[in-house]
Design an enzyme around this catalytic site. Structure first.
Site, short mmCIF file in Angstrom:
data_model
loop_
_atom_site.label_atom_id
_atom_site.label_comp_id
_atom_site.label_asym_id
_atom_site.label_seq_id
_atom_site.Cartn_x
_atom_site.Cartn_y
_atom_site.Cartn_z
N GLU A 224 0.75 -1.13 -0.21
CA GLU A 224 -0.12 0.10 0.06
C GLU A 224 1.32 1.21 -0.36
O GLU A 224 1.76 1.36 0.62
CB GLU A 224 -1.23 0.09 0.93
CG GLU A 224 -1.47 -0.73 1.25
CD GLU A 224 -2.91 -1.53 1.95
OE1 GLU A 224 -2.70 0.17 3.32
OE2 GLU A 224 -4.04 -2.03 2.51
N HIS B 34 -8.24 1.39 1.50
CA HIS B 34 -7.90 0.97 3.28
C HIS B 34 -8.52 1.18 3.65
O HIS B 34 -8.20 2.24 5.34
CB HIS B 34 -6.31 1.11 4.18
CG HIS B 34 -5.32 0.22 5.04
ND1 HIS B 34 -4.81 -0.71 5.23
CD2 HIS B 34 -7.07 0.27 5.99
CE1 HIS B 34 -5.48 -0.48 5.98
NE2 HIS B 34 -6.31 -1.20 6.79
P1 NAD Z 1 -10.34 -9.99 16.15
O1 NAD Z 1 -8.81 -10.46 16.15
O2 NAD Z 1 -11.59 -9.82 16.29
O3 NAD Z 1 -10.51 -11.72 14.80
C1 NAD Z 1 -9.62 -12.30 13.90
C2 NAD Z 1 -10.07 -14.04 13.43
O4 NAD Z 1 -9.65 -14.45 12.67
C3 NAD Z 1 -10.08 -14.72 15.58
O5 NAD Z 1 -11.53 -15.42 15.60
C4 NAD Z 1 -9.38 -15.29 15.05
O6 NAD Z 1 -9.37 -16.83 15.21
C5 NAD Z 1 -9.70 -15.99 13.41
N1 NAD Z 1 -8.27 -16.63 12.85
C6 NAD Z 1 -6.80 -16.38 13.11
N2 NAD Z 1 -6.40 -17.48 12.23
C7 NAD Z 1 -7.30 -17.57 11.08
C8 NAD Z 1 -7.29 -18.63 10.22
N3 NAD Z 1 -6.07 -18.84 9.81
N4 NAD Z 1 -8.83 -18.70 9.15
C9 NAD Z 1 -9.45 -18.34 9.69
N5 NAD Z 1 -9.94 -17.44 10.82
C10 NAD Z 1 -8.41 -17.39 11.85
O7 NAD Z 1 -9.86 -9.53 15.05
P2 NAD Z 1 -10.81 -7.77 13.86
O8 NAD Z 1 -10.56 -6.49 14.91
O9 NAD Z 1 -12.01 -8.91 14.03
O10 NAD Z 1 -10.33 -7.76 12.67
C11 NAD Z 1 -10.23 -8.72 11.33
C12 NAD Z 1 -8.92 -7.90 10.42
O11 NAD Z 1 -9.42 -6.69 10.26
C13 NAD Z 1 -8.09 -7.73 10.99
O12 NAD Z 1 -6.95 -8.07 9.78
C14 NAD Z 1 -7.71 -6.56 11.25
O13 NAD Z 1 -6.48 -6.09 11.17
C15 NAD Z 1 -8.38 -5.98 9.79
N6 NAD Z 1 -9.22 -4.53 10.20
C16 NAD Z 1 -8.77 -3.65 9.01
C17 NAD Z 1 -10.32 -2.07 9.10
C18 NAD Z 1 -10.01 -1.29 7.63
O14 NAD Z 1 -9.93 -0.43 7.83
N7 NAD Z 1 -9.62 -1.88 6.03
C19 NAD Z 1 -10.43 -2.01 9.88
C20 NAD Z 1 -10.16 -2.84 11.41
C21 NAD Z 1 -9.83 -4.14 11.22
#
Ligand code: NAD
Length: 309
Positions: free
Chosen positions: A263, A282
């Protein structure tokens, strides 16, 4: 006590911190590494978004650092192991931007399934592509496949179910009889089943070794030919070359990507000019409301960590 804020933070939250601490707020400081490192010489806390690389030389330049506040949730720009070794508290804004991300998933799913909302130039130019756009699909009755069933995956499922979708999910950290599946009326399935059954596949995992290129050419080939893929999680979870090939060869209904392997995305990326592809910079988690929530949460938690009751 001294707090350095090296990226954008909502003004009200900065002011709240400045009323109690010595605050240096400079949203462009992230771009001037030597100056940032000098500013950290006396800092007790550092507040960042996702661009400041909190690792190696930057941590060495901050001998007094006790707290890192992250205006977001992903921690891939922070060396959490190095912070833990030095007893530095890393505080993410867990949950504060979940609504923004979940709404992005619903909006892009509707846009891609319906296919009719981007006809403004045609209609304004006097063309009338009604026949071409008459095959759009509804969200209700479709299956949403959530890969990663943490905070954002669960909320996305809740919004989708309110609109009549069925939710299925894959998350190896959650046993099949774990309460969240029942509470959220979501069926736990294997990754293979999810990819074969879902009309909308949405990624909500962290970027770790086991999720790098989780969605590769082989797995894309097992999705329904008219399914859509939405990635708001982290670039690197989807193999961008493989996705571009699937879209160009019409082996996938469409995709929305908010996050990329590098990015900003390079102008000559294989994703350029792919059909049925929505690209955003993003911002899935970034709205006026979420900025306020994220900043307020981090201001409160960093202040509490610096001066525990
Ligand atoms: P979270 O930690 O609450 O949930 C992540 C889940 O993924 C967990 O339950 C974990 O067990 C699961 N996981 C881990 N490895 C896995 C795999 N191999 N297969 C399937 N599941 C798996 O996180 P969240 O707050 O729900 O955030 C999710 C994602 O969204 C993160 O990567 C975060 O950085 C991203 N995010 C992006 C933005 C954006 O602006 N685009 C904003 C917020 C969060």
């Amino acid at each position: 006590m001294h707090i350095v804020i090296s990226e954008f933070m909502d003004r009200a939250a900065v002011d709240a911190l400045a009323s109690r601490f010595d605050v240096r707020y400079d949203p462009q400081l992230v771009e001037r590494t030597p100056e940032l490192e000098r500013a950290l010489a006396t800092a007790d806390a550092l507040i960042v978004r996702n661009r400041t690389q909190v690792r190696g030389p930057l941590l060495e330049a901050a001998p007094k650092l006790r707290v890192v506040g992250r205006l977001g949730v992903g921690l891939d720009n922070i060396d959490t192991a190095a912070c833990a070794a030095r007893g530095i508290d890393v505080i993410p804004a867990t949950g504060a931007n979940a609504q923004a991300v979940a709404e992005y998933v619903i909006a892009t799913a509707m846009l891609l399934l319906r296919g009719a909302y981007l006809s403004t130039p045609d209609v304004a130019a006097g063309r009338w592509p009604r026949t071409a756009l008459s095959e759009g699909r509804e969200l209700a009755g479709k299956t949403l496949g959530l890969i990663g069933f943490g905070g954002i995956g669960r909320l996305t499922g809740r919004l989708a179910r309110a609109l009549g979708m069925q939710a299925i999910g894959y998350d190896p950290a959650l046993a099949a009889d774990a309460a969240p599946w029942r509470d959220e009326a979501t069926s736990p399935v294997t990754l293979e089943t999810l990819l074969a059954r879902a009309d909308v596949v949405s990624l909500h995992v962290p970027l770790v070794a086991s999720t790098r290129h989780l969605i590769d050419a082989g797995r894309l080939a097992t999705m329904k030919h008219d399914a859509v893929l939405i990635n708001t999680s982290r670039g690197g979870v989807v193999d961008e070359h493989a996705l571009a090939n699937s879209l160009r060869e019409h082996r996938l209904g469409g995709a929305a990507l908010d996050v990329f392997e590098a990015e900003p995305l390079k102008a000559a990326s294989p994703l350029a000019d792919c059909p049925n592809l929505v690209l955003t910079p993003h911002i899935a988690g970034v709205t006026r409301e979420s900025n306020e929530r994220v900043s307020a949460m981090i201001a409160e938690r960093v202040a509490a960590a610096l001066s525990p009751a």
